[in-house]
Structures are given as structure tokens and as C-alpha cells.
Motif scaffolding. Structure first.
Motif, PDB file in Angstrom:
ATOM      1  N   HIS A 238      25.319  33.520   0.815  1.00 22.99           N
ATOM      2  CA  HIS A 238      26.074  34.766   0.609  1.00 22.99           C
ATOM      3  C   HIS A 238      25.335  35.971   1.170  1.00 22.99           C
ATOM      4  O   HIS A 238      25.967  36.960   1.568  1.00 22.99           O
ATOM      5  CB  HIS A 238      26.351  34.972  -0.882  1.00 22.99           C
ATOM      6  CG  HIS A 238      27.336  36.067  -1.150  1.00 22.99           C
ATOM      7  ND1 HIS A 238      28.665  35.977  -0.809  1.00 22.99           N
ATOM      8  CD2 HIS A 238      27.185  37.303  -1.711  1.00 22.99           C
ATOM      9  CE1 HIS A 238      29.294  37.095  -1.153  1.00 22.99           C
ATOM     10  NE2 HIS A 238      28.415  37.920  -1.694  1.00 22.99           N
ATOM     11  N   ASP A 239      24.020  35.891   1.213  1.00 24.91           N
ATOM     12  CA  ASP A 239      23.235  36.995   1.765  1.00 24.91           C
ATOM     13  C   ASP A 239      23.621  37.246   3.211  1.00 24.91           C
ATOM     14  O   ASP A 239      23.686  38.403   3.659  1.00 24.91           O
ATOM     15  CB  ASP A 239      21.741  36.689   1.664  1.00 24.91           C
ATOM     16  CG  ASP A 239      20.884  37.929   1.861  1.00 24.91           C
ATOM     17  OD1 ASP A 239      20.700  38.344   3.023  1.00 24.91           O
ATOM     18  OD2 ASP A 239      20.405  38.472   0.851  1.00 24.91           O
ATOM     19  N   GLY A 245      27.793  42.335   7.202  1.00 26.44           N
ATOM     20  CA  GLY A 245      28.484  43.553   6.789  1.00 26.44           C
ATOM     21  C   GLY A 245      29.976  43.533   7.024  1.00 26.44           C
ATOM     22  O   GLY A 245      30.626  42.483   6.981  1.00 26.44           O
ATOM     23  N   GLY A 246      30.534  44.700   7.310  1.00 23.63           N
ATOM     24  CA  GLY A 246      31.976  44.859   7.425  1.00 23.63           C
ATOM     25  C   GLY A 246      32.599  44.022   8.514  1.00 23.63           C
ATOM     26  O   GLY A 246      33.787  43.677   8.445  1.00 23.63           O
ATOM     27  N   GLN A 247      31.836  43.684   9.541  1.00 19.14           N
ATOM     28  CA  GLN A 247      32.374  42.880  10.631  1.00 19.14           C
ATOM     29  C   GLN A 247      32.345  41.384  10.302  1.00 19.14           C
ATOM     30  O   GLN A 247      32.785  40.566  11.107  1.00 19.14           O
ATOM     31  CB  GLN A 247      31.549  43.131  11.905  1.00 19.14           C
ATOM     32  CG  GLN A 247      31.513  44.581  12.350  1.00 19.14           C
ATOM     33  CD  GLN A 247      32.897  45.144  12.600  1.00 19.14           C
ATOM     34  OE1 GLN A 247      33.738  44.494  13.217  1.00 19.14           O
ATOM     35  NE2 GLN A 247      33.143  46.361  12.113  1.00 19.14           N
ATOM     36  N   SER A 248      31.836  41.036   9.133  1.00 15.13           N
ATOM     37  CA  SER A 248      31.659  39.625   8.796  1.00 15.13           C
ATOM     38  C   SER A 248      32.992  38.902   8.682  1.00 15.13           C
ATOM     39  O   SER A 248      33.905  39.340   7.974  1.00 15.13           O
ATOM     40  CB  SER A 248      30.902  39.486   7.473  1.00 15.13           C
ATOM     41  OG  SER A 248      30.782  38.131   7.115  1.00 15.13           O
ATOM     42  N   GLN A 249      33.109  37.800   9.392  1.00 15.42           N
ATOM     43  CA  GLN A 249      34.226  36.894   9.236  1.00 15.42           C
ATOM     44  C   GLN A 249      33.665  35.510   8.896  1.00 15.42           C
ATOM     45  O   GLN A 249      34.162  34.484   9.356  1.00 15.42           O
ATOM     46  CB  GLN A 249      35.070  36.849  10.515  1.00 15.42           C
ATOM     47  CG  GLN A 249      35.797  38.154  10.827  1.00 15.42           C
ATOM     48  CD  GLN A 249      36.795  38.542   9.742  1.00 15.42           C
ATOM     49  OE1 GLN A 249      37.517  37.698   9.219  1.00 15.42           O
ATOM     50  NE2 GLN A 249      36.832  39.820   9.387  1.00 15.42           N
ATOM     51  N   SER A 250      32.625  35.515   8.091  1.00 14.07           N
ATOM     52  CA  SER A 250      31.912  34.280   7.773  1.00 14.07           C
ATOM     53  C   SER A 250      31.509  34.275   6.307  1.00 14.07           C
ATOM     54  O   SER A 250      31.292  35.324   5.709  1.00 14.07           O
ATOM     55  CB  SER A 250      30.660  34.151   8.655  1.00 14.07           C
ATOM     56  OG  SER A 250      30.016  32.917   8.467  1.00 14.07           O
ATOM     57  N   THR A 257      30.863  25.776  -0.423  1.00 15.00           N
ATOM     58  CA  THR A 257      30.913  25.993   1.029  1.00 15.00           C
ATOM     59  C   THR A 257      32.068  25.268   1.707  1.00 15.00           C
ATOM     60  O   THR A 257      32.276  25.458   2.895  1.00 15.00           O
ATOM     61  CB  THR A 257      29.601  25.521   1.680  1.00 15.00           C
ATOM     62  OG1 THR A 257      29.428  24.114   1.424  1.00 15.00           O
ATOM     63  CG2 THR A 257      28.399  26.267   1.109  1.00 15.00           C
ATOM     64  N   TYR A 258      32.810  24.460   0.957  1.00 20.81           N
ATOM     65  CA  TYR A 258      33.793  23.593   1.614  1.00 20.81           C
ATOM     66  C   TYR A 258      34.947  24.363   2.243  1.00 20.81           C
ATOM     67  O   TYR A 258      35.455  23.975   3.303  1.00 20.81           O
ATOM     68  CB  TYR A 258      34.318  22.536   0.634  1.00 20.81           C
ATOM     69  CG  TYR A 258      35.180  23.076  -0.479  1.00 20.81           C
ATOM     70  CD1 TYR A 258      36.560  23.130  -0.363  1.00 20.81           C
ATOM     71  CD2 TYR A 258      34.609  23.545  -1.659  1.00 20.81           C
ATOM     72  CE1 TYR A 258      37.353  23.624  -1.373  1.00 20.81           C
ATOM     73  CE2 TYR A 258      35.386  24.044  -2.672  1.00 20.81           C
ATOM     74  CZ  TYR A 258      36.759  24.086  -2.537  1.00 20.81           C
ATOM     75  OH  TYR A 258      37.535  24.597  -3.544  1.00 20.81           O
ATOM     76  N   THR A 265      35.163  29.217   8.886  1.00 23.72           N
ATOM     77  CA  THR A 265      34.601  30.565   8.720  1.00 23.72           C
ATOM     78  C   THR A 265      33.112  30.534   8.364  1.00 23.72           C
ATOM     79  O   THR A 265      32.595  31.500   7.788  1.00 23.72           O
ATOM     80  CB  THR A 265      35.384  31.344   7.636  1.00 23.72           C
ATOM     81  OG1 THR A 265      35.514  30.522   6.460  1.00 23.72           O
ATOM     82  CG2 THR A 265      36.755  31.726   8.135  1.00 23.72           C
ATOM     83  N   ASP A 266      32.453  29.436   8.703  1.00 25.15           N
ATOM     84  CA  ASP A 266      31.002  29.387   8.530  1.00 25.15           C
ATOM     85  C   ASP A 266      30.278  29.181   9.860  1.00 25.15           C
ATOM     86  O   ASP A 266      29.068  28.926   9.879  1.00 25.15           O
ATOM     87  CB  ASP A 266      30.608  28.277   7.550  1.00 25.15           C
ATOM     88  CG  ASP A 266      30.951  26.890   8.079  1.00 25.15           C
ATOM     89  OD1 ASP A 266      31.713  26.792   9.058  1.00 25.15           O
ATOM     90  OD2 ASP A 266      30.459  25.903   7.499  1.00 25.15           O
ATOM     91  N   LYS A 267      31.012  29.297  10.958  1.00 27.19           N
ATOM     92  CA  LYS A 267      30.412  29.010  12.266  1.00 27.19           C
ATOM     93  C   LYS A 267      29.305  29.999  12.612  1.00 27.19           C
ATOM     94  O   LYS A 267      28.272  29.619  13.156  1.00 27.19           O
ATOM     95  CB  LYS A 267      31.489  29.021  13.344  1.00 27.19           C
ATOM     96  CG  LYS A 267      32.507  27.886  13.206  1.00 27.19           C
ATOM     97  CD  LYS A 267      33.585  27.954  14.276  1.00 27.19           C
ATOM     98  CE  LYS A 267      34.579  26.822  14.111  1.00 27.19           C
ATOM     99  NZ  LYS A 267      35.669  26.886  15.115  1.00 27.19           N
ATOM    100  N   GLY A 268      29.525  31.279  12.305  1.00 30.32           N
ATOM    101  CA  GLY A 268      28.499  32.279  12.577  1.00 30.32           C
ATOM    102  C   GLY A 268      27.232  32.009  11.787  1.00 30.32           C
ATOM    103  O   GLY A 268      26.122  32.131  12.311  1.00 30.32           O
ATOM    104  N   TYR A 269      27.396  31.633  10.539  1.00 31.67           N
ATOM    105  CA  TYR A 269      26.240  31.333   9.686  1.00 31.67           C
ATOM    106  C   TYR A 269      25.493  30.114  10.204  1.00 31.67           C
ATOM    107  O   TYR A 269      24.259  30.125  10.285  1.00 31.67           O
ATOM    108  CB  TYR A 269      26.718  31.099   8.254  1.00 31.67           C
ATOM    109  CG  TYR A 269      25.643  30.605   7.311  1.00 31.67           C
ATOM    110  CD1 TYR A 269      24.643  31.456   6.863  1.00 31.67           C
ATOM    111  CD2 TYR A 269      25.643  29.280   6.864  1.00 31.67           C
ATOM    112  CE1 TYR A 269      23.664  31.010   5.992  1.00 31.67           C
ATOM    113  CE2 TYR A 269      24.669  28.831   5.997  1.00 31.67           C
ATOM    114  CZ  TYR A 269      23.673  29.688   5.556  1.00 31.67           C
ATOM    115  OH  TYR A 269      22.709  29.237   4.697  1.00 31.67           O
TER     116      TYR A 269
END
Length: 299
Positions: A238-239, A245-250, A257-258, A265-269
Motif C-alpha cells: 500500500h505504501d 500519489g494522485g497519478q497512481s493506477q496501481s 492482492t488478488y 492494476t498491480d503491474k506498476g508495482y
């Protein structure tokens, strides 16, 4: 309020002797209304919001050097005044929004059938219902959270919560009043679909808030028991959402996490984690090369 005048009457009604826990419950709640028992949630939330984040505050202020390796964003430091400001902001919201909401929402609890009666639920029943509550809340919260990251939702409501790009425990409930109200819906859905005992409801509200504080703590301790929960996100997960920030789509999910994995929506992470691991591996390789490099002296 229990409909029994004595323990003997209660035992006759349920057809067996009361357990020690049920006797304790009878003696404590026999003369208390269901509304009073429900309002205990206000006390529990106040205690949780006040005390649970203190562990992380003391860790940050007293043991900073010892736990620096576990701090997710180590360059960011908070003072005691920063923590106090966040706490008082949260308490203001608690007094003006959360508390009154609890006071007036009891009819909905009666409507869905949350009970205070005997017998008490078994440990298996409590555990299974809590799992269902977490799954339902996590799924519905995921989609509401995604809506909050639309342009309108973020600018009008959700950006308040993202004022803390480096999360801290006290900031877990720090949000716009509308967000506090809206996110009460996912928390209510589980008990509405699978109603249980008031004790289960208390535990659900308490555990959900403790989990939120842990994921906003800013520390990724390897000994955290939640690491043994399958598909659990945790503080590091979650951190990243706050860090972007505001641009987060992840990383929209609140607990597991499923949903992020299924809906992509976890690809960036995941890319971020792979990149960090590559940098660590490269740094380790360079150190090992330096250690084994012969010391050549020029004559």
C-alpha cells in the motif's frame, strides 16, 4: 438486552449449561440494551485510533536507527508535532463524523440481524465470518477506491487521504468526510450479507482498523504475522500506492492482492519491485567483485 432473568433460565432456553464465556457475557450484558452494546464500537475505535499507531510512533522517534532497514521510505522523517497534528485531525473527524454515524446507524444493525443473544458463536463461526467480511470488504473497496482515482473523485474527495505520500499509522483514517462515509459501505456489507453475533461485529471493526493502520505504518517488518496470510498486501504494497500519489493506477485493494492481479492494476508495482531487485543484485555483484579484486601495486 438478554431475554433471561437468570443463568438458569438461559440454560433452560438453550438446552445446556452455559460455558464460562457465556456466563461472563450473561453477567455483563443482561441489563444492557443492544444499542449500548453496539455503541461500544465508538470506544473501541477511539482506543484503536489512539493506541495502535503509538507503536510505530515510538519506533520512529526512539528506535529510528535500529529499524531504519525496515522503513519503506527511509528519507522521509516525521517529528512529534507531525504525528500530533495528524492525530488531532483524525480525532476531529472521529468526533464530527465517525462517532455520530455510529450513534445513528443502530437501526441498520437491527435490520440485518446482528444479535447479542446466547449462545455465543463458536471460534470456527467467528473465524469463518471474519474471513467472509474481509473478502467482501476488500472486493467492494477495490472498486470504490478505483472510482476515487478518477479525475473528479480524486480532486473532490480522495486527494485529502493522499496528502500523506509517505503513510503513517495515524493517517490510516485520515480522509475527506465523504470518503469516510462512503467507505463505511464495504465495511457494512459483510455483516449485512452474513449477519453474526455482536462480538463478531466488534472484532470485525477492530481488526479492519488495525489492519489499515498496519498497512499505513510505513514499516515493512519481516516478523509481522500478517505476512503468513495468503495474498495479503501489507505495508509495502500500500505504501507504493501512496508513493505514486494522485497519478497512481496501481494497488487499489485494501487488504489482499488478488483483485489488483486479476484486473491488472498491480503491474506498476511489480515492475517497480523487479527494478529494485535488479539494482540490489547489481550492487551486490559490484561489492563482491571489489572484494575479490587483487590489490595491484605499481612499482
Amino acid at each position: 438486552m438478554l431475554p433471561y432473568a437468570s443463568v438458569e433460565e438461559a440454560e433452560t432456553a438453550i438446552g445446556r449449561s452455559l460455558t464460562a464465556a457465556e456466563t461472563l457475557w450473561f453477567n455483563y450484558t443482561a441489563n444492557k440494551s443492544d444499542y449500548v452494546l453496539y455503541c461500544y464500537n465508538i470506544l473501541f475505535l477511539f482506543i484503536i485510533f489512539t493506541t495502535v499507531p503509538l507503536f510505530y510512533v515510538l519506533t520512529e522517534l526512539i528506535f529510528r536507527d535500529y529499524v531504519a532497514a525496515y522503513k519503506i521510505q527511509p528519507k522521509v522523517k516525521f517529528s512529534l508535532n507531525d504525528y500530533l497534528k495528524c492525530y488531532f485531525d483524525v480525532m476531529r473527524m472521529f468526533i464530527l463524523v465517525v462517532g455520530p454515524l455510529q450513534l445513528v446507524s443502530y437501526p441498520s444493525i437491527r435490520m440485518i440481524g446482528v444479535r447479542t443473544s446466547l449462545p455465543l458463536p463458536s471460534l470456527l463461526e467467528i473465524t469463518s465470518q471474519l474471513i467472509v467480511y474481509f473478502l467482501i470488504e476488500d472486493y467492494t473497496n477495490y472498486w470504490i477506491h478505483r472510482l476515487f482515482h478518477s479525475k473528479w473523485g480524486y480532486e473532490k474527495i480522495h486527494k485529502v487521504h493522499h496528502e500523506y505520500t509517505t503513510p503513517i499509522g495515524f493517517a490510516a483514517p485520515y480522509a475527506h468526510w465523504a470518503e469516510v462515509l462512503i467507505l463505511g459501505i464495504p465495511s457494512f456489507l459483510g455483516p449485512a450479507i452474513v449477519p453474526g453475533h455482536m462480538i463478531t461485529f466488534w472484532l470485525w471493526i477492530a481488526l479492519r482498523q488495525i489492519e489499515a493502520i498496519e498497512t499505513h505504518s510505513g514499516y515493512d517488518f519481516p516478523w509481522t504475522l500478517t505476512k503468513y496470510i495468503p495474498f495479503y498486501g501489507g505495508a509495502d504494497y500500500h505504501d507504493y500506492h501512496h508513493y505514486v500519489g494522485g497519478q497512481s493506477q496501481s494497488n487499489f485493494a485494501s487488504v489482499f492482492t488478488y483483485c489488483d492481479y486479476i484486473y491488472g492494476t498491480d503491474k506498476g508495482y511489480r515492475y517497480h519491485k523487479r527494478l529494485l531487485q535488479q539494482l540490489r543484485d547489481k550492487s551486490k555483484s559490484n561489492r563482491e567483485s571489489d572484494a575479490f579484486r587483487p590489490d595491484i601495486k605499481m612499482e
